[in-house]
Design an enzyme around this catalytic site. Structure first.
Site, PDB file in Angstrom:
ATOM      1  N   ASP A 166     108.994 115.378  52.783  1.00 30.71           N
ATOM      2  CA  ASP A 166     110.193 114.315  52.902  1.00 30.71           C
ATOM      3  C   ASP A 166     109.502 113.457  54.273  1.00 30.71           C
ATOM      4  O   ASP A 166     108.734 114.021  54.711  1.00 30.71           O
ATOM      5  CB  ASP A 166     111.405 115.003  53.497  1.00 30.71           C
ATOM      6  CG  ASP A 166     111.969 114.465  54.332  1.00 30.71           C
ATOM      7  OD1 ASP A 166     112.844 113.934  53.311  1.00 30.71           O
ATOM      8  OD2 ASP A 166     112.304 114.140  55.440  1.00 30.71           O
ATOM      9  N   GLU A 188     107.222 111.937  49.654  1.00 27.07           N
ATOM     10  CA  GLU A 188     107.761 110.461  49.840  1.00 27.07           C
ATOM     11  C   GLU A 188     107.536 109.492  50.401  1.00 27.07           C
ATOM     12  O   GLU A 188     107.009 109.437  51.347  1.00 27.07           O
ATOM     13  CB  GLU A 188     109.888 110.881  49.972  1.00 27.07           C
ATOM     14  CG  GLU A 188     110.296 110.378  50.419  1.00 27.07           C
ATOM     15  CD  GLU A 188     111.596 110.085  50.888  1.00 27.07           C
ATOM     16  OE1 GLU A 188     112.723 110.010  50.410  1.00 27.07           O
ATOM     17  OE2 GLU A 188     111.239 110.805  52.386  1.00 27.07           O
TER      18      GLU A 188
END
Length: 701
Positions: free
Chosen positions: A344, A382
């Site tokens: 993330d 990401e």
């Protein structure tokens, strides 16, 4: 009593001789180990860790056994301006906790500072309610530690939420719905394998703490991007069956997935912790050694860098913090059976300090690259955060995959926005269809580095993408101001549910075109859980706090023969089978931009106009909506030798288009047009092929 013990490994390590405790807190003045009863409510013993080696406080408890509940009190200065926030009145969770007991309720008793005056230390003791660690019995090492199984060109990702996937699934026994055990049920894995999924990508499963704002509204951080325990599986997804623990049940789930020949990836959050900003709770690292664990502002060290938009950022430029992350990753790979990780807000991990910004050679990436286990796992970034220069698509090291949001936006703009100013043209479509070479064709990276997706957890579901023009997020309690405001969606003439046959037919047509584009593009395709069922979140494009039937997949009636969901699922399965059949469509090497001059049999991609002529610069720049993509080895290929030619005929316009076929004996394998796709198998084409509006036709020699 405690004996000196050892400064390694960090955390609580049980053995036949007892338990060794080790905590990294180099700025601390003293550390107390607090032992609790099995409920975790009553402190029974407080022992001082007398030994400190290179900033590691340690001690050995000869009487300790697995099941022991413990936490720490850490002594030191209270001086937020210099980055120190020690408060021994607050019980602190071991960052290396393998199992966590207790629930953070958002009350101000968890604050290290005085709620009325943040510059002062809060003297109230929170031991009775604080999060605590329970010493876990070690699991045996996973049989396939750190090994991704699926060939890169064969990989099909499926992003899912452990609870939402099975909470409403009648094929799963009621006690197991919404749990790790439920996800391992044969009926669940059968469904995923039927779709053609090879790799399950789980949304965060590390132990989280919900934000106080959500708790006050009776909500929770359902998505789970608020980690506080990097070694502890989230207990909310544990069935609680006797003889199991969250860790053992997770491991059994991983084993069941591996038994199917599938991969398991987990979404991990190492960019920030659940302790939020300077007004957030003191749960663990803030009270252990705030100045060590977090990026603090240089101009005012009472404040935190906030590149993740969550209040704080972990400082992986510090060796001990980097060690925490690496130890956590190895734990999940070696002991829990995880094959890979989706990181993330990954640029945060490459920010060693505020001055240098993101660096693909930062300590974190170097540590991963040299690790004999982690370097062989599947690594997915990401590639953006909200810090300065935070958008880094295509800049991660070789071997990494990256979520490609430009692929998402281009395909939405091409198929859904042709009547709008923000439409995507043929050139953009082709560039993204061919794996975004501008971003990824460098440093030896393969087309599979691009993780292509149309939908993901963040944003509209596929059904909502063709059902809503606007977000409908009022249930989140932020006055509909959260979530993306520009979704490149198309409600097909009605906002939300509709009984109009024309509206429903257009929605079906567009969903099929988008799915076919995704599965036929070069790169690594990723499906969103529930899209194959027609799952809707009623227009909520930021359902991070909706732990209810907004996000739980509705399975009732989806398997009924002839249902919309059954037809859509069967269509995805056919696309996946077609992808497996066509090596040209899943190549792990970049195709030559143009075939060799004068050699019609050389490999390459030929971009053709509907009349069969090569695309010209003028064709790329006009407002056309149709083209054909000719993959393969020309007309000399022989049936069954793996070198067949493939033709993808794309028509995003409002009218049917007739395509002139290249020389050869062509068979139409699949059409995304619901009316033309009879499912009767390939049929011969004679020189031309008619592709209806907003549709794709796929043919082969």
């Amino acid at each position: 009593m405690l004996s000196p013990g050892k400064p390694y490994p960090l955390g609580a390590t049980p053995s036949q001789q007892g338990i060794n405790f080790a905590l990294a807190a180099p700025s601390a003045e003293a550390v107390d180990l607090c032992i609790f009863d099995t409920t975790g409510n009553n402190e029974q013993q407080r022992l001082s860790l007398k030994e400190q080696t290179d900033g590691i406080w340690h001690g050995h408890l000869p009487s300790g056994k697995p099941g022991l509940v413990y936490a720490y009190r850490v002594h030191g200065p209270w001086n937020p301006k210099t980055g120190h926030r020690f408060n021994p009145s607050k019980l602190l969770l071991d960052p290396y906790a393998r199992e966590i007991t207790g629930t953070y309720d958002g009350s101000d008793l968890f604050l290290g500072h005085d709620p009325a005056n943040p510059e002062k230390r809060d003297p109230r003791d929170n031991a009775a309610v604080a999060l605590k660690a329970r010493v876990a019995t070690p699991l045996a090492p996973a049989a396939t530690a750190g090994h991704a199984r699926i060939a890169p060109g064969d990989r099909v990702l499926y992003e899912l939420h452990v609870k939402g996937q099975t909470k409403l699934n009648p094929a799963v026994p009621a006690p197991l719905r919404g749990t790790y055990a439920g996800l391992a049920e044969p009926a669940v894995l059968d469904h995923l394998q039927h779709l053609g999924v090879t790799t399950l990508s789980l949304m965060p499963v590390q132990h989280r703490a919900d934000e106080p704002r959500l708790l006050r509204m009776g909500l929770s951080n359902y998505w789970g991007y608020n980690t506080i325990g990097w070694f502890a599986p989230e207990a909310r997804y544990w069935s609680g069956r006797p003889g199991t623990t969250p860790a053992s049940e997770f491991r059994a789930m991983a084993d069941a997935i591996h038994a199917r020949g599938m991969e398991l990836v987990i979404d991990v959050v190492y960019n920030h912790s659940a302790e939020s900003d300077e007004l957030g709770p003191t749960l663990s690292m803030r009270g252990i050694d705030n100045a060590l664990y977090y990026h603090l502002r240089e101009d005012d060290r009472s404040l935190y860098e906030n590149w993740a938009g969550t209040g704080n950022c972990l400082n992986l430029g510090e060796p001990r913090v980097l060690q925490l992350v690496m130890d956590s990753l190895r734990f999940w790979a070696c002991e829990m059976g995880v094959d890979g990780f989706r990181f993330d807000l990954a640029p945060v991990l490459g920010r060693a300090d505020a001055q240098r910004g993101f660096d693909a050679r930062a300590p974190f990436f170097a540590a991963i690259a040299q690790d004999p286990v982690l370097s062989r796992t599947l690594l997915i970034a990401e590639p953006w955060d909200i810090g300065p220069g935070g958008y880094r698509l295509g800049e991660f090291p070789p071997g990494w995959l990256e979520w490609n949001d430009r692929y998402r936006d281009t395909q939405r703009g091409f198929w859904l926005r042709q009547d709008h100013d923000d439409k995507a043209g043929l050139g953009d479509f082709a560039h993204r269809f061919a794996a975004s070479s501008t971003e990824f064709a460098h440093r030896g990276r393969a087309p599979t580095a691009s993780v292509n997706f149309i939908t993901a957890h963040d944003g509209f579901t596929l059904r909502d993408l063709v059902s809503y023009d606007e977000r409908h997020n009022l249930a989140n309690g932020e006055n509909n101001g959260d979530g993306h405001g520009h979704n490149l969606s198309n409600n097909c003439g009605a906002e939300g549910p509709s009984d109009d046959p024309a509206v429903l037919a257009l929605r079906t047509r567009l969903q099929r075109a988008l799915l076919a584009t995704l599965m036929l593009s070069q790169g690594t395709p990723m499906l969103l859980a529930g899209d194959e069922l027609g799952h809707s979140q009623q227009g909520n494009n930021n359902a991070y706090c909706q732990d209810n039937d907004t996000t739980w997949l509705a399975w009732i009636g989806t398997s009924a023969p002839g249902s919309d969901a059954a037809r859509l699922g069967a269509f995805i399965a056919r696309l996946a089978a077609l992808r497996r059949e066509a090596p040209a469509l899943r190549s792990t090497r970049w195709w030559p931009a143009e075939p060799a001059p004068g050699d019609s049999s050389s490999p390459g991609i030929r971009w053709l106009r509907p009349d069969g002529e090569p695309m010209t610069p003028a064709d790329w720049n006009d407002t056309g909506t149709a083209l054909a993509i000719h993959f393969g080895h020309g007309t000399t290929a022989k049936e069954g030798d793996g070198s067949s030619s493939w033709l993808v005929m794309v028509n995003a316009g409002a009218q049917a288009v007739s395509f002139t076929l290249p020389p050869g004996a062509w068979l139409l394998c699949l059409s995304t047009d619901p009316e033309a796709d009879t499912g009767d198998g390939p049929r011969a084409l004679e020189g031309t092929a008619q592709v209806p509006f907003s549709s794709i036709g796929i043919a082969r020699t």
